[in-house]
Design a protein around this motif. Structure first.
Motif, PDB file in Angstrom:
ATOM      1  N   GLY B 105      21.619  36.956  17.620  1.00  0.00           N
ATOM      2  CA  GLY B 105      23.097  36.792  18.459  1.00  0.00           C
ATOM      3  C   GLY B 105      23.720  38.167  18.838  1.00  0.00           C
ATOM      4  O   GLY B 105      24.908  38.128  19.087  1.00  0.00           O
ATOM      5  N   GLY B 106      22.845  39.189  19.036  1.00  0.00           N
ATOM      6  CA  GLY B 106      23.492  40.457  19.601  1.00  0.00           C
ATOM      7  C   GLY B 106      23.328  41.169  18.473  1.00  0.00           C
ATOM      8  O   GLY B 106      23.564  40.980  17.336  1.00  0.00           O
ATOM      9  N   PHE B 133      31.649  38.101  16.334  1.00  0.00           N
ATOM     10  CA  PHE B 133      31.032  38.262  14.848  1.00  0.00           C
ATOM     11  C   PHE B 133      32.307  38.280  14.262  1.00  0.00           C
ATOM     12  O   PHE B 133      33.353  38.965  14.592  1.00  0.00           O
ATOM     13  N   VAL B 134      32.297  37.743  12.966  1.00  0.00           N
ATOM     14  CA  VAL B 134      33.626  37.728  12.195  1.00  0.00           C
ATOM     15  C   VAL B 134      32.903  38.542  10.775  1.00  0.00           C
ATOM     16  O   VAL B 134      32.207  38.061  10.028  1.00  0.00           O
ATOM     17  N   LEU B 135      33.653  39.553  10.821  1.00  0.00           N
ATOM     18  CA  LEU B 135      33.370  40.568   9.541  1.00  0.00           C
ATOM     19  C   LEU B 135      34.680  40.256   8.365  1.00  0.00           C
ATOM     20  O   LEU B 135      35.660  40.519   8.952  1.00  0.00           O
ATOM     21  N   ARG B 142      38.055  40.563  10.438  1.00  0.00           N
ATOM     22  CA  ARG B 142      38.078  41.193  11.694  1.00  0.00           C
ATOM     23  C   ARG B 142      37.017  40.077  12.651  1.00  0.00           C
ATOM     24  O   ARG B 142      36.006  39.891  12.310  1.00  0.00           O
ATOM     25  N   VAL B 143      37.669  39.989  13.812  1.00  0.00           N
ATOM     26  CA  VAL B 143      37.021  39.119  14.728  1.00  0.00           C
ATOM     27  C   VAL B 143      36.643  40.011  15.864  1.00  0.00           C
ATOM     28  O   VAL B 143      37.371  40.605  16.696  1.00  0.00           O
ATOM     29  N   LEU B 144      35.317  40.273  15.884  1.00  0.00           N
ATOM     30  CA  LEU B 144      34.801  41.284  16.785  1.00  0.00           C
ATOM     31  C   LEU B 144      34.153  40.613  18.087  1.00  0.00           C
ATOM     32  O   LEU B 144      33.177  39.978  17.944  1.00  0.00           O
ATOM     33  N   ASP B 145      34.971  40.554  19.006  1.00  0.00           N
ATOM     34  CA  ASP B 145      34.423  39.770  20.494  1.00  0.00           C
ATOM     35  C   ASP B 145      33.282  40.637  20.923  1.00  0.00           C
ATOM     36  O   ASP B 145      33.190  41.881  20.958  1.00  0.00           O
ATOM     37  N   LYS B 146      32.091  39.759  21.070  1.00  0.00           N
ATOM     38  CA  LYS B 146      30.948  40.338  21.397  1.00  0.00           C
ATOM     39  C   LYS B 146      30.765  40.993  22.702  1.00  0.00           C
ATOM     40  O   LYS B 146      30.146  42.197  22.797  1.00  0.00           O
ATOM     41  N   LYS B 147      31.752  40.609  23.581  1.00  0.00           N
ATOM     42  CA  LYS B 147      31.639  41.388  24.957  1.00  0.00           C
ATOM     43  C   LYS B 147      32.039  42.702  24.772  1.00  0.00           C
ATOM     44  O   LYS B 147      31.596  43.686  25.523  1.00  0.00           O
ATOM     45  N   ALA B 148      32.881  43.128  23.718  1.00  0.00           N
ATOM     46  CA  ALA B 148      33.384  44.339  23.368  1.00  0.00           C
ATOM     47  C   ALA B 148      32.828  45.156  22.509  1.00  0.00           C
ATOM     48  O   ALA B 148      32.809  46.257  22.656  1.00  0.00           O
ATOM     49  N   PRO B 175      22.158  32.348  24.846  1.00  0.00           N
ATOM     50  CA  PRO B 175      22.174  33.628  25.388  1.00  0.00           C
ATOM     51  C   PRO B 175      23.235  34.543  25.146  1.00  0.00           C
ATOM     52  O   PRO B 175      24.357  34.123  24.879  1.00  0.00           O
ATOM     53  N   VAL B 176      23.198  35.861  24.827  1.00  0.00           N
ATOM     54  CA  VAL B 176      24.138  36.868  24.353  1.00  0.00           C
ATOM     55  C   VAL B 176      24.807  37.694  25.467  1.00  0.00           C
ATOM     56  O   VAL B 176      25.590  38.016  25.510  1.00  0.00           O
TER      57      VAL B 176
END
Lengths: 342, 321
Positions: B105-106, B133-135, B142-148, B175-176
């Protein structure tokens, strides 16, 4: 010990004067990476730098250093030694861990027979220390009794005490000369600066996340020389030179010649015990043929050999190898494991 | 990522029952948001195995160190090509290897994650929610948007599901890569520079190289047991090497260009060289440039054919004749 205060804007004009009068090496950022570089513009300098990728040891012990040149004309051989001429270099912005590393290197290069190249560079260098302003997750200088705000080893040492002011500690006669020469830039020390420094120390030390102890360790290391731990640890080691090259105390070098029968140069360059050709004999035999042996050599050098030979710790807790190892070989963990094994 | 870690541990334990001698995977690293290569040599060691978006390392090259063992290795999409390449070039005996694929998933860029997290936090769980990804940390979520937050290479990834594996753990991953993001965008920018500007761009980076050889040591395409840069030059004085040990701009170029040429058409794009570089030289620009050149000169490589440098055809372009 004398102390003064310098305001930030005065510090910038002082650096401008340094640049005019000396060669200045200072931390600058290049693509987000911190390097010590020759500087022409005071504004380029990071005043509270943090951890550089390479330690400033390259000023005293360059990665590649020509030692002498030779020329043969008929029967006549001329040798030309390249010991650095007398000049004044200001090495600005050195943090306490790296300041300590200079003492480690001194023990190696200045004991008899003295290394003339290192000695000349050392003699030509004025050291301006800077207290840390932050602690990174890999920092562990306190393990070695180093304080992130003490400038032992520097000629003068700066601590940002807030409100745009730096506490200036004058620590050597050379520092005193520097102060006298540029007296107008400094102000008398004010009440509270020393307290601010202590408070800063307390808050920084608190942030050092992983506490490890090395007391008494070096004497016991010999007993685990053959321990299977080293082979296990080496499984993930890539055998690259990152840890040794970014280490402020690593000092192995190789000597090479470059030239023809008629003329050329002999130079030395950093070597790394992790490399396959390290200590490779002409016969083809290598006493450290396995990566595990070479990795073990690195940790024995940091944690034992240096203590035995020079009575100084071989590591200063700067955390560079921890931060930059591509496969997370962490000397703090190694220390912890080794303590459990001895 | 708890489920995948559990499956991984179960599979590894089972393989040891079936006579496996070494399992190469990941364990948690010594810092926050960090994983590292891990070698389980016995069933009881498999409990340390993890999989999470910090498992950035390509483990394929480690296989070469165990030529005789029955061995298993964990691969992501961008790693599986390296195993295949090493097998095809006869560096590995495929029959001894169990390749375990993890749909990816990246991978998160640690630097960006660290800037987000409080220093004394601990990450307790990581969940892949497709776009983020949710950490869950000891302090907050923390919700970390994959794009960023993903590694740059993941944002242009088109191979996040491994191929050629013996066991695939989990469902095919969506796809990621960001749709429409061009993996060659930066290369095109640099290639479009006028020669003096392009030279200045590279000079500045090449000057910085420490020649620590991390890029070579980590590279699965650098599979020679003795590198040409360590070899003594036959017939020269003892100790003479093809490359001076001196750090000069020309020697640094020499090293990087020869290395890139040796990997031309063989680089599988894992980007490890760039990740391990302590001075952040964007080495994938060189690799991508040569991959493009090889394709232009010799055409797209058929999936099962040896790489362009391993074959010769009388019809190959020959610009020197």
């Amino acid at each position: 010990m004398d102390s003064k205060i310098i305001k930030k804007e005065k510090l910038l004009s002082l650096l401008e004067r340094f640049i005019a009068d000396y060669h200045v090496l200072a931390p600058v950022r290049e693509d987000g990476v911190l390097f010590y570089r020759p500087v022409d513009i005071p504004g380029d300098i990071e005043l509270n730098p943090g951890r550089s990728v390479l330690p400033p040891k390259g000023r005293l012990f360059p990665q590649t250093e020509a030692l002498y040149g030779y020329r043969v004309e008929g029967e006549k051989l001329t040798l030309n030694e390249y010991v650095e001429e007398e000049r004044q270099v200001v090495l600005f912005g050195v943090h306490p861990c790296d300041l300590r590393s200079f003492a480690v290197l001194d023990a190696v290069f200045l004991e008899e027979p003295r290394d003339a190249y290192f000695a000349a560079r050392r003699n030509n260098t004025v050291l301006v220390g800077v207290s840390c302003s932050s602690v990174l997750p890999e920092c562990f200088c306190t393990t070695y009794g180093i304080s992130p705000v003490e400038g032992n080893g520097a000629d003068i040492h700066l601590t940002d005490v807030g409100a745009g002011a730096y506490l200036v500690e004058i620590l050597t006669p050379r520092g005193k000369d520097l102060l006298q020469k540029f007296e107008s830039f400094f102000e008398d020390n004010v009440a509270g600066a020393a307290e601010a420094k202590r408070a800063k120390e307390a808050s920084l030390v608190k942030k050092i996340s992983l506490q490890v102890k090395v007391d008494g360790l070096h004497e016991k290391m010999a007993s685990i020389f053959e321990n299977p731990y080293w082979e296990k640890l080496s499984r993930r080691c890539l055998g690259c030179g990152v840890c040794t090259y970014v280490c402020p105390t690593c000092h192995c070098f190789d000597i090479m010649d470059d030239g023809t029968k008629e003329e050329g140069e002999r130079f030395r360059c950093w070597d790394s015990c992790l490399f396959r050709e390290y200590t490779l004999h002409t016969s083809g035999h290598n006493p450290r043929h396995a990566l595990a042996q070479r990795l073990r050599n690195r940790f024995f050098h940091k944690l034992s050999y240096n203590n035995q030979r020079y009575n100084t710790e071989g590591c200063v807790g700067c955390g560079r190898c921890v931060a930059l190892c591509p496969v997370n070989i962490d000397i703090r963990e190694v220390i912890g494991t080794v303590r459990g094994l001895v | 990522m708890k489920e995948i870690t559990e499956v991984l541990q179960r599979v590894a334990a089972r393989l040891f029952n079936e006579g496996l001698e070494m399992f190469i995977g990941y364990e948690s690293g010594s810092g926050l948001a960090k994983a590292r290569p891990f070698f389980a040599a016995a069933q009881e060691e498999t409990a340390a195995l993890v999989f999470n978006p910090f498992c950035v390392h390509n483990l394929a090259k480690y296989l070469v160190r165990f030529p005789k063992a029955k061995i298993a290795v964990v691969v992501k999409g961008c790693d599986s090509g390296a195993v295949e390449r090493l097998v095809r070039e006869r560096n590995l005996d495929r029959t001894k290897i169990t390749v375990i694929g993890v749909p990816c998933g990246g991978m998160l860029a640690r630097e960006k994650v660290m800037a987000e997290l409080p220093q004394d936090a601990e990450i307790t769980t990581v969940t892949d929610r497709r776009d983020a990804f949710v950490l869950q940390t000891s302090k907050d979520e923390r919700v970390l948007d994959k794009k960023a937050y993903l590694l740059e290479k993941c944002l242009t990834c088109s191979q996040n599901n491994p191929v050629g594996v013996d066991l695939m753990l989990g469902k095919e991953a969506p796809p990621v890569g960001e749709p429409g993001k061009d993996p060659f965008a930066r290369l095109k920018e640099i290639s479009a520079l006028a020669p003096p500007a392009r030279a200045a761009f590279w000079d500045r980076l090449m000057k910085r190289c420490l020649r620590c050889y991390a890029c070579r040591e980590v590279c699965p395409a650098c599979s020679c047991t003795e590198c040409c840069f360590e070899q003594a030059v036959p017939g020269w004085q003892k100790g003479a090497t093809w490359l001076s040990k001196a750090i000069t701009l020309s020697d640094n170029y020499h090293y990087h260009l020869i290395r890139a040429f040796h990997a031309a058409g063989r680089c599988t794009g894992c980007g490890e060289c760039e990740r391990v570089c302590p001075v952040r030289i964007p080495l994938m620009l060189l690799n991508k440039k040569l991959a493009g050149d090889v394709e232009e000169l010799f055409g797209p490589a058929p999936p099962d054919a040896p790489s362009a440098l391993y074959t010769y055809s009388a019809g190959d372009k020959d610009e020197f004749s």
